[in-house]
Design an enzyme around this catalytic site. Structure first.
Site, PDB file in Angstrom:
ATOM      1  N   GLY A 121      -5.231   6.868  16.204  1.00 46.82           N
ATOM      2  CA  GLY A 121      -4.809   7.984  15.350  1.00 46.82           C
ATOM      3  C   GLY A 121      -3.324   8.044  15.066  1.00 46.82           C
ATOM      4  CB  ALA A 122      -0.378   7.899  17.249  1.00 49.98           C
ATOM      5  NE  ARG A 153      -4.970  -1.296   7.333  1.00 49.87           N
ATOM      6  CZ  ARG A 153      -4.198  -0.362   7.907  1.00 49.87           C
ATOM      7  NH1 ARG A 153      -4.565   0.262   9.014  1.00 49.87           N
ATOM      8  NH2 ARG A 153      -3.048  -0.045   7.350  1.00 49.87           N
ATOM      9  CE  LYS A 204      -1.092  11.518  11.398  1.00 45.91           C
ATOM     10  NZ  LYS A 204      -1.937  10.477  10.755  1.00 45.91           N
ATOM     11  CE  LYS A 264      -2.403   1.305   3.714  1.00 44.60           C
ATOM     12  NZ  LYS A 264      -3.488   1.294   4.709  1.00 44.60           N
ATOM     13  CG  ASP A 318     -14.337  15.992  15.532  1.00 45.32           C
ATOM     14  OD1 ASP A 318     -14.163  14.946  14.900  1.00 45.32           O
ATOM     15  OD2 ASP A 318     -13.748  17.061  15.252  1.00 45.32           O
ATOM     16  CD  GLN A 328     -10.271   4.257  11.193  1.00 49.68           C
ATOM     17  OE1 GLN A 328      -9.857   4.305  10.058  1.00 49.68           O
ATOM     18  NE2 GLN A 328     -10.820   3.149  11.682  1.00 49.68           N
TER      19      GLN A 328
END
Lengths: 331, 331
Positions: free
Chosen positions: B227-228, B115, B233, B71, B164, B143
């Site tokens: 997220g990281a 995934r 991140k 990928k 958020d 996500q």
């Protein structure tokens, strides 16, 4: 400007778009930019699989427009026998280097062959003797063909010897290339004899055992070692490498997957022994050939810089000419 | 058998083919095979570019048939503002693992989202308390959506809090997911309050600064830190990570690009502190949750194993249903 979609190009479409002359110019420029610190070092990643494996090469390059390319190549030596498929197969993903947009997906074969031949030609331009007339090509497949075509663009060759384990391959090569290039190409079985008469020798076989030794080579020869691009591949005897001037495409890459790797593993030389990366010679940071007696070996593992340079040409020409199939993958 | 060509699939075609249930099963199986030593470690390669970069993830996996996937994802934070393009874009190349034949080229977005959500669900199945009823989702994008969908498959959730930075995002998320999942989803501004009432917390933002602290979390919580996935991140305070049980998707990968990376860099813990890789818990090599009071953090960087597993499902379904565009790239 939002792109309209991703361009998908087949091998035949790519072959019709990518010429060797412009590819040599683009590859030379890519090595130049790299040596000038104007592009980041490319990355490689290898995953062994059974009797073969997958190799990823990726790099950024600004050729007037910023590009990124990632090539996935599969290398399975028994493919023809087992599946009737080529030894090497693969795909290149070309992205806009600033936005990441996937501009194009291309079959990798034509680009791999031509950009590799282009590097051989560029290396010969900087490292072979000016008056080189005779070359030996070891390995008479597609890579051998493009190598000889690149050499005649770099030096005034009049003769070439074609050598291959499969003699019929060498004979066919000699007939075809004689006609196409208008020089005398002769199939030979005695490798030592041919190399001993040559100014230039290109090795581009899938060999895993060295077949070219110091005793074969006369002083002043330029050798382009092209076949070894994995840690188990080798064409050049390590003592031949460690006794002569060595120029590499990328030092770290050659140290892990090139001819250099074997000489390092045997402890014959250290990385510091290597004279230069090709780009350093192109930009004049390091001297090229110092004398007509010097034997110089170019360790060519094939870099993602070359892939981006060649892929960018194909992409820009395809957009202009309307070649290929456009698909909006994100839709 | 020689394949007929390479299948090219767009995002919408992929979305129609890849369900979360089968993706969760496939991802669980991929981690299982990896922990059993039945597949090689995946590889990653990162190339920074301007304010973003390119990330390659590649792995082999035998899901009844041997597959390889590579990928290429581009990640450019300013993309929407600058070009009207998504933050993340990419392409997956799926190859036959035995011959290397490029079976398919797919847009990567749908597969990456699903995934990743699938891994969150699998991790919750093994690491969250059985009776978990309440979850907080930090980051209400795609996500976040798939994360909550995966969680309700793993645990009997009745309530969720949506948080958020963009409050409107959270509100829309709450309305949509309440309806779709038939549970009470509430948009919140007070993250600490929500997490303090939760059994599960998923962080899936693009944050570069930690926003979840030890004081927010009640004992027994399962935290999926999603997220990281790059060294710059971070969502989880390093002290929160280093004070609780840590499970990772892949140890080396988390040590270089996950939450773990920050705790290691600060010298708070060593790699040996990590309790297990997820696969080790799935196969029973390591214990999962030891008590109802234990806070467990799953450091999810996203692995190529998940990519191959999901891509293989899409490919096999597309072949059966005749979806996508077939091109003979080698022609």
């Amino acid at each position: 400007m939002r792109p309209e979609g991703t361009l998908v190009l087949k091998r035949s479409e790519i072959a019709a778009l990518l010429g060797l002359d412009e590819c040599m110019a683009a590859v030379e420029q890519a090595f130049r930019l790299y040596a000038e610190g104007k592009t980041a070092p490319p990355g490689i990643l290898g995953l062994p699989a059974g009797d073969g494996g997958f190799h990823l090469k990726a790099a950024l390059l600004d050729t007037g427009r910023p590009y990124f390319a990632a090539k996935t190549n599969a290398n399975f030596p028994a493919n023809m026998k087992r599946f009737g498929l080529p030894l090497i197969q693969g795909v290149i993903v070309l992205c806009d280097g600033e936005s990441g947009y996937p501009l194009a997906l291309m079959d990798s074969m034509e680009i791999t062959i031509i950009r590799t031949g282009a590097a051989t030609g560029v290396a010969a331009k900087y490292l072979a003797r000016q008056e080189s007339r005779v070359a030996t090509i070891c390995g008479c497949g597609n890579q051998g063909r493009i190598s000889l075509k690149a050499l005649v663009r770099a030096r005034p060759l009049t003769h070439a010897y074609a050598w291959d384990i499969e003699q019929e391959q060498a004979r066919r090569f000699a007939v075809e290339l004689s006609e196409e290039l208008g020089i005398a190409v002769e199939a030979v079985q005695d490798l030592g004899g041919a190399v001993g008469f040559s100014d230039i020798c290109v090795t581009c076989t899938p060999s895993k055992r060295p077949f070219l030794q110091q005793q074969h080579v006369r002083p002043g020869t330029f050798i382009a070692a092209v076949g070894a691009d994995g840690e188990d591949k080798q064409e050049i005897d390590s003592e031949l490498l460690s006794s002569n001037k060595v120029v590499v495409d990328l030092l770290d890459q050659c140290a892990s997957i090139g001819e250099l790797h074997h000489a390092l593993a045997r402890g014959l030389i250290s990385k510091a022994y290597v004279h230069a990366e090709l780009g350093e010679i192109i930009v004049g940071k390091k001297a090229g050939r110092a004398s007509g007696d010097e034997t110089i070996i170019f360790d060519s593992t094939g870099t993602a810089l070359q892939d981006v340079a060649a892929t960018a040409i194909v992409y820009e020409r395809a957009v202009k000419s309307g070649a290929g199939t456009v698909l909006n993958l994100a839709a």
